[in-house]
Design an enzyme around this catalytic site. Sequence first.
Site, PDB file in Angstrom:
ATOM      1  N   HIS A  96       0.826  -1.216   0.000  1.00  0.00           N
ATOM      2  CA  HIS A  96       0.000   0.000   0.000  1.00  0.00           C
ATOM      3  C   HIS A  96       0.855   1.259   0.000  1.00  0.00           C
ATOM      4  O   HIS A  96       0.421   2.313  -0.444  1.00  0.00           O
ATOM      5  CB  HIS A  96      -0.907   0.024   1.236  1.00  0.00           C
ATOM      6  CG  HIS A  96      -1.845  -1.128   1.304  1.00  0.00           C
ATOM      7  ND1 HIS A  96      -2.842  -1.350   0.385  1.00  0.00           N
ATOM      8  CD2 HIS A  96      -1.926  -2.168   2.181  1.00  0.00           C
ATOM      9  CE1 HIS A  96      -3.509  -2.450   0.690  1.00  0.00           C
ATOM     10  NE2 HIS A  96      -2.964  -2.969   1.770  1.00  0.00           N
ATOM     11  N   HIS A 122       5.510   6.904   6.528  1.00  0.00           N
ATOM     12  CA  HIS A 122       5.186   6.365   5.205  1.00  0.00           C
ATOM     13  C   HIS A 122       4.694   7.494   4.307  1.00  0.00           C
ATOM     14  O   HIS A 122       4.548   8.634   4.761  1.00  0.00           O
ATOM     15  CB  HIS A 122       4.129   5.257   5.336  1.00  0.00           C
ATOM     16  CG  HIS A 122       2.845   5.742   5.909  1.00  0.00           C
ATOM     17  ND1 HIS A 122       2.541   5.676   7.249  1.00  0.00           N
ATOM     18  CD2 HIS A 122       1.781   6.371   5.327  1.00  0.00           C
ATOM     19  CE1 HIS A 122       1.349   6.209   7.460  1.00  0.00           C
ATOM     20  NE2 HIS A 122       0.866   6.655   6.309  1.00  0.00           N
ATOM     21  N   HIS A 124       2.227   8.944   0.779  1.00  0.00           N
ATOM     22  CA  HIS A 124       1.106   8.826  -0.157  1.00  0.00           C
ATOM     23  C   HIS A 124       1.464   9.664  -1.380  1.00  0.00           C
ATOM     24  O   HIS A 124       1.986  10.778  -1.237  1.00  0.00           O
ATOM     25  CB  HIS A 124      -0.185   9.357   0.479  1.00  0.00           C
ATOM     26  CG  HIS A 124      -0.569   8.618   1.727  1.00  0.00           C
ATOM     27  ND1 HIS A 124      -1.395   7.509   1.721  1.00  0.00           N
ATOM     28  CD2 HIS A 124      -0.206   8.811   3.023  1.00  0.00           C
ATOM     29  CE1 HIS A 124      -1.539   7.059   2.956  1.00  0.00           C
ATOM     30  NE2 HIS A 124      -0.820   7.829   3.782  1.00  0.00           N
ATOM     31  N   GLU A 134      -2.886  13.464   0.512  1.00  0.00           N
ATOM     32  CA  GLU A 134      -4.195  13.068   1.030  1.00  0.00           C
ATOM     33  C   GLU A 134      -4.969  14.300   1.488  1.00  0.00           C
ATOM     34  O   GLU A 134      -6.085  14.536   1.065  1.00  0.00           O
ATOM     35  CB  GLU A 134      -4.029  12.062   2.180  1.00  0.00           C
ATOM     36  CG  GLU A 134      -3.415  10.753   1.709  1.00  0.00           C
ATOM     37  CD  GLU A 134      -3.894   9.567   2.507  1.00  0.00           C
ATOM     38  OE1 GLU A 134      -3.640   9.526   3.719  1.00  0.00           O
ATOM     39  OE2 GLU A 134      -4.531   8.671   1.906  1.00  0.00           O
ATOM     40  N   HIS A 147       3.455  10.849   6.320  1.00  0.00           N
ATOM     41  CA  HIS A 147       2.853  10.731   7.644  1.00  0.00           C
ATOM     42  C   HIS A 147       3.851  10.107   8.610  1.00  0.00           C
ATOM     43  O   HIS A 147       4.380   9.029   8.340  1.00  0.00           O
ATOM     44  CB  HIS A 147       1.600   9.843   7.577  1.00  0.00           C
ATOM     45  CG  HIS A 147       0.480  10.479   6.812  1.00  0.00           C
ATOM     46  ND1 HIS A 147      -0.536   9.742   6.229  1.00  0.00           N
ATOM     47  CD2 HIS A 147       0.228  11.784   6.530  1.00  0.00           C
ATOM     48  CE1 HIS A 147      -1.379  10.590   5.642  1.00  0.00           C
ATOM     49  NE2 HIS A 147      -0.932  11.821   5.801  1.00  0.00           N
ATOM     50  N   THR A 227      -6.149   6.812   7.513  1.00  0.00           N
ATOM     51  CA  THR A 227      -6.659   7.007   6.143  1.00  0.00           C
ATOM     52  C   THR A 227      -6.656   5.699   5.361  1.00  0.00           C
ATOM     53  O   THR A 227      -6.832   5.705   4.144  1.00  0.00           O
ATOM     54  CB  THR A 227      -5.829   8.065   5.395  1.00  0.00           C
ATOM     55  OG1 THR A 227      -4.485   7.593   5.247  1.00  0.00           O
ATOM     56  CG2 THR A 227      -5.837   9.400   6.125  1.00  0.00           C
ATOM     57  N   THR A 228      -6.448   4.598   6.052  1.00  0.00           N
ATOM     58  CA  THR A 228      -6.562   3.265   5.447  1.00  0.00           C
ATOM     59  C   THR A 228      -7.464   2.419   6.341  1.00  0.00           C
ATOM     60  O   THR A 228      -7.607   2.716   7.532  1.00  0.00           O
ATOM     61  CB  THR A 228      -5.185   2.570   5.361  1.00  0.00           C
ATOM     62  OG1 THR A 228      -4.616   2.520   6.671  1.00  0.00           O
ATOM     63  CG2 THR A 228      -4.254   3.320   4.426  1.00  0.00           C
TER      64      THR A 228
HETATM   65 ZN   LIG Z   1      -0.772   7.685   5.766  1.00  0.00          ZN
END
Ligand SMILES: [Zn+2]
Length: 365
Positions: A96, A122, A124, A134, A147, A227-228
């Site tokens: 992911h 991590h 995005h 995001e 993040h 957010t996951t």
């Molecule tokens: Zn994140």
Amino acid sequence: MDRLLLLILAQLLTTGACDKNPDPEHKEKHEGDKLDHWTYEDQKWNESYVVCNKNSQSPINIDTGKTILNKNLPPITLEGYNLLETEQLELSNNGHTVVLSLPDSMTISQGFTQKYLASQLHFHWGSETTPGSEHKVDGIQYAAEMHVVHFAAKYGSLIDAAQKADGLAVLAVLFQVGEENKHYDHIFDKLEDIAEEGAAVHIPGFDINTLLPRQLYRFFRYNGSLTTPPCFQTVTWTVFNETVWISQAQLRKLEVSLKTGRGTLDTNFRHIQPLNRRTVFASFSSLTSSRRIVPEEDSGKSSELNQSDGDHFTLGDTMAAVFGILFGCTALAFVIYVIKQRKRQRSSTERGQKVIYKPAATMEA
Ligand SMILES: [Zn+2]
């Protein structure tokens, strides 16, 4: 069910927490489990994860005009972020995102009413044609977002904290494309080594502070969620006002280097969620803050412009002041000219009346 969710969370938020509770079998246990197979493509996660449909989800669009100034929000103070090279950090592709594990010796010592310990960071990102942050600010989506995930020290671990209302604190950094940022090469240069889903390497520790903006005291704060999936609503979000630059080439590495079982790992951002009744606080007054440069503008501008204190004048401000003064002088000169002309005309008219004066009777004839 709780245990299942915890195991899923452990898989999603791999590394830091998993290091403490190694469970090499949990991936195999859930292989084929429908719950593990969420993707960013349809994002209909609430069919399997009910929390994803609740009212305090993330990410959000931050409408700066509607934020509430809260000068009581203490600046973020970080400790232990300058890691020694001897510290080995796991960098992995979890299918992911890319995850860098962080030791829990890294802490947010001030900024909240309690202490938070780091777990992992991590990213995005989008694709060659789409930005991928995001959070949005005033409707603008940035190139990418990082993040840094922390958990409340009192809960002892990421997994235990993840379901507590005050369990998690995530620091969010928005990226803009411009100058190269060598500090990110610690991570980006290793992406091709973890191209395959599930791959991991170890990299030497470095100063994680260098990945963050300089102005840690200007930020937006709100209560939201992971957010996951499973979208737990347990995250206190800090979105820094100051963005961080990376080059186009560095962004491209993020966008093309990693793979999942379905193809290139890109466009891994969740869609904007409704704010509902929540309030977004700002630690600073938007009237005096530096406004971030929107991505559509000239990306070649000096990073100093972005990283300078917001109260300083920019080149644009100076030009505006110069033209304002010039315009004022011109307007004043024009007014003086008009007044002088009117006076001249009046005296000329008075003189003229004497010259052209004729008796009324003559005029009417
Ligand atoms: Zn994140």
